[in-house]
Write an enzyme that holds these catalytic residues in place. Structure first.
Site, PDB file in Angstrom:
ATOM      1  N   ARG A 124       0.815  -1.206   0.000  1.00  0.00           N
ATOM      2  CA  ARG A 124       0.000   0.000   0.000  1.00  0.00           C
ATOM      3  C   ARG A 124       0.858   1.269   0.000  1.00  0.00           C
ATOM      4  O   ARG A 124       0.552   2.226  -0.671  1.00  0.00           O
ATOM      5  CB  ARG A 124      -0.930  -0.007   1.220  1.00  0.00           C
ATOM      6  CG  ARG A 124      -1.875   1.132   1.184  1.00  0.00           C
ATOM      7  CD  ARG A 124      -2.864   1.275   2.323  1.00  0.00           C
ATOM      8  NE  ARG A 124      -3.299   0.143   3.101  1.00  0.00           N
ATOM      9  CZ  ARG A 124      -4.178  -0.774   2.711  1.00  0.00           C
ATOM     10  NH1 ARG A 124      -4.675  -0.750   1.502  1.00  0.00           N
ATOM     11  NH2 ARG A 124      -4.534  -1.738   3.536  1.00  0.00           N
ATOM     12  N   CYS A 137      -3.859 -18.585  14.324  1.00  0.00           N
ATOM     13  CA  CYS A 137      -3.473 -17.812  15.502  1.00  0.00           C
ATOM     14  C   CYS A 137      -3.666 -18.718  16.716  1.00  0.00           C
ATOM     15  O   CYS A 137      -4.464 -19.650  16.668  1.00  0.00           O
ATOM     16  CB  CYS A 137      -4.354 -16.584  15.678  1.00  0.00           C
ATOM     17  SG  CYS A 137      -4.328 -15.508  14.237  1.00  0.00           S
ATOM     18  N   ASP A 309     -11.870  -1.251  12.847  1.00  0.00           N
ATOM     19  CA  ASP A 309     -12.150  -1.192  11.412  1.00  0.00           C
ATOM     20  C   ASP A 309     -13.630  -1.451  11.124  1.00  0.00           C
ATOM     21  O   ASP A 309     -14.381  -1.861  12.000  1.00  0.00           O
ATOM     22  CB  ASP A 309     -11.336  -2.268  10.680  1.00  0.00           C
ATOM     23  CG  ASP A 309      -9.855  -1.951  10.675  1.00  0.00           C
ATOM     24  OD1 ASP A 309      -9.504  -0.762  10.705  1.00  0.00           O
ATOM     25  OD2 ASP A 309      -9.062  -2.901  10.645  1.00  0.00           O
TER      26      ASP A 309
HETATM   27  C1  PLP Z   1      -0.506  -0.621   8.843  1.00  0.00           C
HETATM   28  C2  PLP Z   1       0.074  -1.005   7.573  1.00  0.00           C
HETATM   29  C3  PLP Z   1       1.422  -0.779   7.296  1.00  0.00           C
HETATM   30  C4  PLP Z   1       2.373  -0.161   8.304  1.00  0.00           C
HETATM   31  O1  PLP Z   1       2.022   1.129   8.640  1.00  0.00           O
HETATM   32  P1  PLP Z   1       2.950   1.983   9.612  1.00  0.00           P
HETATM   33  O2  PLP Z   1       2.187   3.256   9.778  1.00  0.00           O
HETATM   34  O3  PLP Z   1       4.265   2.167   8.916  1.00  0.00           O
HETATM   35  O4  PLP Z   1       3.114   1.221  10.879  1.00  0.00           O
HETATM   36  C5  PLP Z   1       1.899  -1.139   6.068  1.00  0.00           C
HETATM   37  N1  PLP Z   1       1.102  -1.695   5.140  1.00  0.00           N
HETATM   38  C6  PLP Z   1      -0.194  -1.914   5.367  1.00  0.00           C
HETATM   39  C7  PLP Z   1      -1.015  -2.529   4.291  1.00  0.00           C
HETATM   40  C8  PLP Z   1      -0.754  -1.580   6.588  1.00  0.00           C
HETATM   41  O5  PLP Z   1      -2.057  -1.823   6.823  1.00  0.00           O
HETATM   42  S1  SF4 Z   2      -6.509  -9.958  15.544  1.00  0.00           S
HETATM   43 FE1  SF4 Z   2      -6.907 -11.627  14.034  1.00  0.00          FE
HETATM   44  S2  SF4 Z   2      -4.908 -12.048  13.115  1.00  0.00           S
HETATM   45 FE2  SF4 Z   2      -4.515 -10.891  14.994  1.00  0.00          FE
HETATM   46  S3  SF4 Z   2      -4.166 -12.475  16.577  1.00  0.00           S
HETATM   47 FE3  SF4 Z   2      -6.332 -11.908  16.662  1.00  0.00          FE
HETATM   48  S4  SF4 Z   2      -7.363 -13.409  15.326  1.00  0.00           S
HETATM   49 FE4  SF4 Z   2      -5.170 -13.484  14.824  1.00  0.00          FE
END
Ligand code: PLP
Ligand code: SF4
Length: 401
Positions: A124, A137, A309
């Site tokens: 991204r 997990c 989210d």
């Molecule tokens: C959160 C995230 C990151 C890391 O973001 P930082 O702000 O650098 O910690 C990188 N790639 C994706 C897709 C993310 O969701």
């Molecule tokens: S938030 Fe989702 S990916 Fe992260 S430890 Fe919990 S279940 Fe696993």
């Protein structure tokens, strides 16, 4: 706010352990494989460790096919058996809130599957990528943002998929920072993690590898001597390995968690924490402050507090943004700046993370009659609510030249 650290690192759980798992030896309890094998995955298992409400019982059955339940015995001893509002129980035991879909919610809220140049990797931002290693997990968090694949054994990335993702990193020289994610990468063996870090270390443009894991919280026994050795071995001038973990509540900061952090920190590996702001879990200023203080004692830096989210079926966990801002405002002042995480919203459709900051400042024209007419000033409201103004810089320093 008075902190009781003696209780903080060891809350009641040895007592609960002898009640719930009377025949378990210390050697078994200290072995993460034993916890993996004895995870709570059915309603019947769950009835043995907590007194279920009708809602929890029905929801556990109703959600079983969509998003698996798994709770480590370690975590089970930290849950309140009588109180369904227990913050640890809420994170692990399904409730009927999961069956409701709220406006705006969607299966892949961050469009992680859209920003995938190759399967198993989200790219991204220009210089960092998210690498999915496994969908398993130790425990499944009910508010997980990747329910679409996490816990689903059929969508597991295979070895060839990981090779393709590594290949992408190799031929993309802008990538400096690789976030090793999943699921939880500590579901992999130490040997496989070693090989993965080895492969990343061999890529000249990769400077940082972040290992994103909740095992420190849900299965701290997993941080064994072998894992510490792997982390230590890969710290070099060329590649820095960071651990990014996920504590949400002060009750998760146990003696065992301290031990896990100590093992990691003593290899020279920095640890950062990303919490999710969750209604009924940590949406109170004193809870967040206590969490931060305990994390700092565990040498863990609170990095992000993530707004929940728009994942489907987590409306019962989501706060308003206004509530989040008010919480952050309440932390500033009473809590060490080292303990204040950045509150961020990860925008839907792949917009990325943006910080949300309480309103501390306002710009206005300076009052008439001053010696610099026309200039603005900024008025700040400090943590005590006191308004204090500073002028915008004047064209040149006063009194010189
Ligand atoms: C959160 C995230 C990151 C890391 O973001 P930082 O702000 O650098 O910690 C990188 N790639 C994706 C897709 C993310 O969701
Ligand atoms: S938030 Fe989702 S990916 Fe992260 S430890 Fe919990 S279940 Fe696993």
């Amino acid at each position: 706010m008075q902190l009781d650290f003696a209780r903080a690192f060891g809350e009641a759980h040895p007592v609960v352990r002898s009640r719930l798992y009377p025949d378990t030896t210390d050697a078994e309890w200290g072995d993460w494989r034993w916890h993996q094998q004895h995870r709570i995955t059915t309603v019947e298992d769950l009835e043995r460790v907590v007194r279920l409400t009708d809602d929890e019982r029905a929801a556990t059955q109703a959600t079983a096919r969509r998003f698996r339940m798994a709770i480590t015995p370690y975590w089970a001893t930290l849950m309140d058996p009588e109180d369904p509002a227990c913050p640890l129980r809420r994170q692990a035991v399904p409730t009927s809130g999961e069956l409701r879909v709220w406006p705006g919610e969607r299966p892949d809220p961050l469009a992680e599957e859209t920003f995938m140049p190759v399967p198993g990797l989200t790219h991204r931002y220009p210089d960092r990528v998210l690498l999915y290693t496994t969908h398993n997990c130790a425990m499944y968090c009910r508010y997980c943002t990747r329910k679409r694949k996490v816990s689903d054994p059929d969508s597991q990335p295979g070895k060839s998929e990981l090779d393709v993702a590594l290949d992408y990193i190799r031929r993309t020289p802008t990538v400096r920072d690789v976030i090793i994610s999943g699921g939880d990468p500590l579901s992999l063996s130490n040997e496989r993690l070693d090989a993965l870090l080895e492969a990343l270390a061999a890529i000249p443009h990769v400077e940082v590898a972040r290992l994103g894991t909740r095992n420190l919280v849900t299965l701290p026994q997993r941080v064994d001597a072998g894992l510490a050795a792997v982390l230590g071995r890969h710290q070099s001038r060329h590649l820095a390995v960071w651990v990014m973990t996920h504590f949400n509540h002060p009750k998760e900061c146990t003696d065992d968690a301290w031990e896990a952090c100590e093992r990691i920190a003593s290899t020279g590996t920095p640890i950062q924490n990303q919490s999710v702001l969750l209604r009924g879990v940590n949406d109170q200023a004193d809870v967040l402050a206590q969490l931060s203080r305990r994390l700092l004692r565990m040498r863990v830096k609170p990095y992000y507090l993530l707004h929940a989210d728009l994942e489907e079926g987590i409306g019962h966990f989501r706060t308003t943004i206004g509530e989040g801002k008010a919480l952050l405002h309440a932390l500033r002042g009473p809590l060490s700046g080292l303990g204040i995480p950045q509150y961020v919203v990860d925008l839907p459709t792949g917009g990325g993370k943006v910080p949300v900051v309480p309103d501390y400042e306002a710009q206005r024209p300076r009052p008439a009659g001053g010696d610099d007419p026309g200039a603005d000033e900024w008025v700040f409201t400090n943590w005590q609510g006191r308004a204090i103004a500073i002028p915008e810089p004047l064209p040149g320093p006063v009194g010189i030249g």
